[in-house]
Each structure stands twice: as C-alpha cells, then as structure tokens.
Scaffold this motif. Structure first.
Motif, mmCIF file in Angstrom:
data_model
loop_
_atom_site.group_PDB
_atom_site.id
_atom_site.type_symbol
_atom_site.label_atom_id
_atom_site.label_comp_id
_atom_site.label_asym_id
_atom_site.label_seq_id
_atom_site.Cartn_x
_atom_site.Cartn_y
_atom_site.Cartn_z
ATOM 1 N N THR A 382 0.824 -1.213 0.000
ATOM 2 C CA THR A 382 0.000 0.000 0.000
ATOM 3 C C THR A 382 0.852 1.255 0.000
ATOM 4 O O THR A 382 0.589 2.215 -0.761
ATOM 5 C CB THR A 382 -0.935 0.003 1.230
ATOM 6 O OG1 THR A 382 -1.748 -1.180 1.208
ATOM 7 C CG2 THR A 382 -1.836 1.225 1.237
ATOM 8 N N LEU A 383 1.905 1.293 0.832
ATOM 9 C CA LEU A 383 2.772 2.462 0.882
ATOM 10 C C LEU A 383 3.509 2.651 -0.440
ATOM 11 O O LEU A 383 3.687 3.789 -0.905
ATOM 12 C CB LEU A 383 3.768 2.321 2.033
ATOM 13 C CG LEU A 383 3.151 2.323 3.449
ATOM 14 C CD1 LEU A 383 4.221 2.062 4.501
ATOM 15 C CD2 LEU A 383 2.446 3.650 3.721
ATOM 16 N N ASP A 384 3.927 1.564 -1.058
ATOM 17 C CA ASP A 384 4.579 1.654 -2.364
ATOM 18 C C ASP A 384 3.601 2.184 -3.414
ATOM 19 O O ASP A 384 3.980 3.002 -4.268
ATOM 20 C CB ASP A 384 5.106 0.287 -2.781
ATOM 21 C CG ASP A 384 5.773 0.319 -4.145
ATOM 22 O OD1 ASP A 384 6.824 0.948 -4.274
ATOM 23 O OD2 ASP A 384 5.213 -0.293 -5.096
ATOM 24 N N PHE A 385 2.345 1.732 -3.337
ATOM 25 C CA PHE A 385 1.321 2.194 -4.280
ATOM 26 C C PHE A 385 1.113 3.703 -4.128
ATOM 27 O O PHE A 385 1.022 4.444 -5.125
ATOM 28 C CB PHE A 385 0.008 1.450 -4.016
ATOM 29 C CG PHE A 385 -1.078 1.761 -4.990
ATOM 30 C CD1 PHE A 385 -1.246 1.000 -6.146
ATOM 31 C CD2 PHE A 385 -1.949 2.832 -4.776
ATOM 32 C CE1 PHE A 385 -2.255 1.299 -7.057
ATOM 33 C CE2 PHE A 385 -2.962 3.124 -5.670
ATOM 34 C CZ PHE A 385 -3.104 2.362 -6.822
ATOM 35 N N ILE A 386 1.057 4.169 -2.883
ATOM 36 C CA ILE A 386 0.868 5.607 -2.626
ATOM 37 C C ILE A 386 2.022 6.407 -3.226
ATOM 38 O O ILE A 386 1.819 7.445 -3.882
ATOM 39 C CB ILE A 386 0.755 5.859 -1.108
ATOM 40 C CG1 ILE A 386 -0.551 5.260 -0.574
ATOM 41 C CG2 ILE A 386 0.828 7.357 -0.796
ATOM 42 C CD1 ILE A 386 -0.644 5.264 0.947
ATOM 43 N N ALA A 387 3.253 5.921 -3.011
ATOM 44 C CA ALA A 387 4.430 6.642 -3.510
ATOM 45 C C ALA A 387 4.481 6.610 -5.035
ATOM 46 O O ALA A 387 4.773 7.642 -5.673
ATOM 47 C CB ALA A 387 5.695 6.030 -2.914
ATOM 48 N N ARG A 388 4.234 5.462 -5.647
ATOM 49 C CA ARG A 388 4.333 5.337 -7.099
ATOM 50 C C ARG A 388 3.338 6.237 -7.822
ATOM 51 O O ARG A 388 3.619 6.770 -8.891
ATOM 52 C CB ARG A 388 4.098 3.878 -7.519
ATOM 53 C CG ARG A 388 5.314 2.993 -7.317
ATOM 54 C CD ARG A 388 5.124 1.622 -7.952
ATOM 55 N NE ARG A 388 4.107 0.829 -7.293
ATOM 56 C CZ ARG A 388 2.921 0.539 -7.816
ATOM 57 N NH1 ARG A 388 2.602 1.001 -9.018
ATOM 58 N NH2 ARG A 388 2.059 -0.203 -7.157
#
Length: 489
Positions: A382-388
């Motif tokens: 989820t955090l990677d999705f937010i950043a990407r």
C-alpha cells in the motif's frame, strides 16, 4: 476404535449430504428442505373413485401392517448386495449432472460420484482427478469419505453424518437414512404421536397404502406386477403434501428396481419441478461376484492411511492399522518400532505423491516465485502504491482506510481458522518423525491443506486490496506511474 455397527440416526439426509428433516419432531414445514409436490395423491384418489376401480381391502384398516407394504419391504430387504451405476441431477443445489456408482453389501453401503458423463476428468497437481468427488461409505460406526489414490481421508460418526442406502431408493417420499425396514416402518414418526394407523386399498394392480402418524400421513402406490415396488410415495403434514417421490421401474435380472426416481419438495419451485433426479443405467443384485460385506480396505484405506475423525466441534487425527483407528502419536510410535508395517497400496500412493511434489518443485526453480502475502507485506504494497502514484494526502488517507478494512477482514478469517492451523502445526511436528518413505508425502499433504486454509486470506489481497487501491488515483496519476515504470532500466 474397532469397527462396529451402530443404529442409524433417525435423521433423514439427502443423497448429496444435506439433512432433510421432513416429518420428524424437529421438522419445520417452512424449511426449504421440507417441501414438495402437490398433485399425485388427490388426483389418483378422485380418478379411481370415478372409474369404480378403487376397492377397499377387507381387514386392512387399523394398526395391522398391510400385506402390500410388507411385501415391498421384503422385496428390498432381499437385496443383500448391489452394484448400481447412474446419474444424479440436483437443480435445487447446482446445475449439471453427476455420474455415480453405488454399492451395498450386507450392512455396509456407499456412493462414489464423478464428473458429468462424456466429459474428461482433468488431472490435478497430485496426479488425481481434480473433480473426482470423494467416495462416501457407511462402514462400521463411521461414515468415511475417501478419494481414490489419496493417503488421507475424513470420517464422521455415522449418527452425525448418516448416509442413504441405495437399496431404499424410491421407498420413501424423500431419501431417508436406514435400511428398508427402518425407512418404511419407522417412517416420519412424531414424538407423542398416536400409534400408526394404516388403510389399504387397490386400484387394479396398484395397491394404495396410507399410514397416519398423527398429522403426518405417508401414502405408497405399490405395483404388484413389478416386484411389489412403489411407483410413488407422498408425505403430507396437516393435510398438505410436502414431499413426493415418483418412480419408473425396470427389471434388472431377477429384481425390479427404479430406473428413474424423482424427488419433489415443497421448498423447491413450490413442488412443481423435481429437486433431485436419479437415473439408473445398470444394476447388479446378489451376484456371487459381489462382496458379502465392505471394509475400509475395500474403499482404498490401507495401513498407514491418515484419517481425520471429525466430530461436532473437534477433529482428531488417527492412523489406520488395518483393523482399527489408532491416535496418530501412538500410530507413529508403533510404526517406528516396526509393530506396524505400511501397506503396499499406501506406499505406492505415497511414492506417487512424493514424485509429483519433486517434479513440481523442479518446475518452480526456473519460474518466477510469487510473493507470499502477509499483513505486513500488504502495508508495504500500500505504501509503495501511494508513492508510485504520487497520491495526495486525502487520497493517502483513503488508501490507508482500504488497507485497514482488508486487514480487519483478513484477521477475522485468521481467527476463524486458528484452531485448524494449530492442528496442522501439531501434525507437521508429528510427521517429521515419520520414516523417510512417508515423511515427504505427508508433509506435502499438510502443506496443501495449509494453502487451502489460507486461500481466503490471499483472496482478500487480490480481490479487495488491489482493486480498492486502483480506484483511488486519477487517470493522470496512473499514466504518470506507468511512464515512470517504463523508464526504469
């Protein structure tokens, strides 16, 4: 735990495994299982009177068992052994047709269901037909569910999961557990009901027998010219028909037996269409080639087979030593000491499963390995999705809410299977002390079972979390994320 027969439960059960409580003290005629057809009994009665073919039989009114019904019971009771093949259709529960083979020998009997006739049975990763239903058999004090070629099966106390004896097909308005005597003379008795009262009459070669158990009335139409077999049975409660069977008869060798049996229930399509249809394609009765009785060995249970005995609220693991069920820990001790010798069929199946596992592992070495999803990895995703996608603070909060909902749902599922996971942990520890010949295949089975248990959790990631997050970014944000990914080396 030695095998012994216990009286069958007086709880009826449908062939596909659901309980049908028609007419018992527990019965609720509003239940979908309590239902059926509407027309046969009244229509026959009126037509017979109008054409003057209906005759009352003298001396058969009261608690005396009518001769025609006694003959029907005797005809079915004379079937000591049977091997029957056919098809089953249960539109009330699923579409399509299943093939089946039913066997009976003495006091034991069972069913094996297969795929739709004419279709091929695909092979699963363990080398077994992936859509082969386990065979279900009433042997001794247990109901056994055994899948051909496997080394682990399930069993239940027979009074907790009663099974239908194929020899009683068409004797009752709905399938009921027990032998011919049980299902006819026991009937659908209500507690505190007055003594059963019988009426018998004739319509040509068809004998019409009516049995009243208080408000529950069962009516049989028995064809004297076809081995004294019923061609139809209705069950009424308080004057309303709630279950009905309609039968077509055929002579298989010396025995008349249903070639088609239709079961109607009021709770399915208001009794207008059959809820269950069985067609018999072949039947052999009392042939010298048929066994006189069945044992677990006859259905594929060999020495070494693991049996998960499932009682209400608990599951215990046992090993089969050829005579009885032995607690797994004791069985393993006896196996290591040499007191128990594994059966040839068990060893062949274990070797096949081990080879399949080895081949599967070899194929996975060169294949991309999927990441095992855990709750912490969901957070990283989820955090990677937010950043990407460069989500705004408002979008970020929405994404975290999606994550928390999925985590809560997964935690609820995990709590529900925690007991089963603990049992698996115990079985894996016990399996590691087994001889090498069976250790690997046993651990493979346990790993497959764990994967199946955790499948609902994995499904939440794929069907809830990922799609939920994908709804948050704008089209421009998605395009920017895709462009950034394509520029990576």
């Amino acid at each position: 735990m030695r095998l012994q027969r216990e009286p069958m439960s007086d709880r009826p059960e449908l062939l596909h495994g659901e309980y049908n409580r028609i007419g018992s003290a527990e019965c609720d005629n509003r239940n979908a299982g309590c239902g059926v057809s509407v027309i046969t009994y009244a229509t026959v009665d009126i037509r017979s009177l109008a054409t003057a073919f209906l005759m009352w039989l003298p001396g058969i009114s009261g608690d005396e068992r009518p001769d025609a019904l006694s003959r029907a019971v005797e005809a079915r009771s004379s079937i000591r052994s049977a091997l029957i093949s056919g098809t089953q259709r249960t539109p009330q529960h699923f579409t399509g047709v299943r093939s089946f083979d039913a066997m009976a020998a003495g006091g034991e009997y069972g069913w094996t269901f297969g795929v739709t006739p004419g279709s091929e049975s695909p092979t699963g990763a363990d080398g077994l037909p992936s859509d082969q239903y386990p065979g279900t058999f009433a042997i001794g004090e247990y109901t056994w569910a055994v899948r051909p070629g496997d080394i682990q099966s399930d069993a239940w106390p027979s009074n907790e999961r009663p099974l239908i004896d194929v020899r009683t097909l068409g004797l009752t308005a709905s399938p009921v557990s027990g032998d011919a005597h049980d299902v006819v003379w026991r009937g659908h008795r209500q507690r505190m009901a007055p003594a059963r009262r019988y009426d018998a009459r004739r319509d040509g070669a068809v004998h019409i027998v009516r049995a009243a158990d208080g408000e529950v009335v069962t009516t049989w139409r028995i064809d004297a010219n076809k081995g004294w077999n019923p061609v139809g049975v209705t069950l009424e409660m308080a004057g309303e028909v709630i279950a009905e069977s309609r039968v077509e008869l055929h002579q298989f060798g010396e025995n008349w037996f249903p070639s088609r049996a239709e079961y109607f229930r009021k709770g399915y399509m208001s009794g207008r269409e059959a809820a269950e249809v069985l067609e018999i394609h072949s039947a052999v009765f009392n042939d010298p080639s048929l066994p006189e009785f069945l044992t677990p060995g006859d259905i594929g249970v060999d020495v070494g087979h693991t049996i998960l005995l499932r009682r209400v609220g608990q599951t215990e693991s046992f090993g089969w030593d050829g005579r009885e069920l032995v607690p797994s820990q004791e069985f393993n001790t006896r196996l290591v000491s040499g007191e128990v010798v594994l059966g040839r069929r068990f060893l062949e199946n274990a070797a096949r499963l081990t080879a399949m596992d080895r081949a599967w592992r070899e194929s996975r070495r060169s294949a991309p390995q999927p990441t095992t999803v855990s709750l912490s990895e969901w957070e990283r995703y989820t955090l990677d999705f937010i950043a990407r996608h460069g989500l705004s603070e408002e979008q970020r909060q929405v994404a975290l809410r999606v994550l928390r909902r999925c985590q809560d749902e997964a935690a609820q599922v995990a709590r529900g299977i925690s007991g089963k996971l603990k049992t698996l942990d115990d079985e894996e520890r016990a399996a590691r002390s087994l001889p090498e010949t069976v250790r690997s295949s046993k651990l493979v089975l346990l790993a497959q079972h764990r994967t199946k248990l955790l499948a609902p959790v994995e499904s939440i990631f794929e069907t809830r979390l990922k799609p939920g997050l994908e709804k948050i970014p704008t089209r421009a944000q998605k395009l920017a994320a895709e462009a950034a990914r394509s520029r990576r080396p």
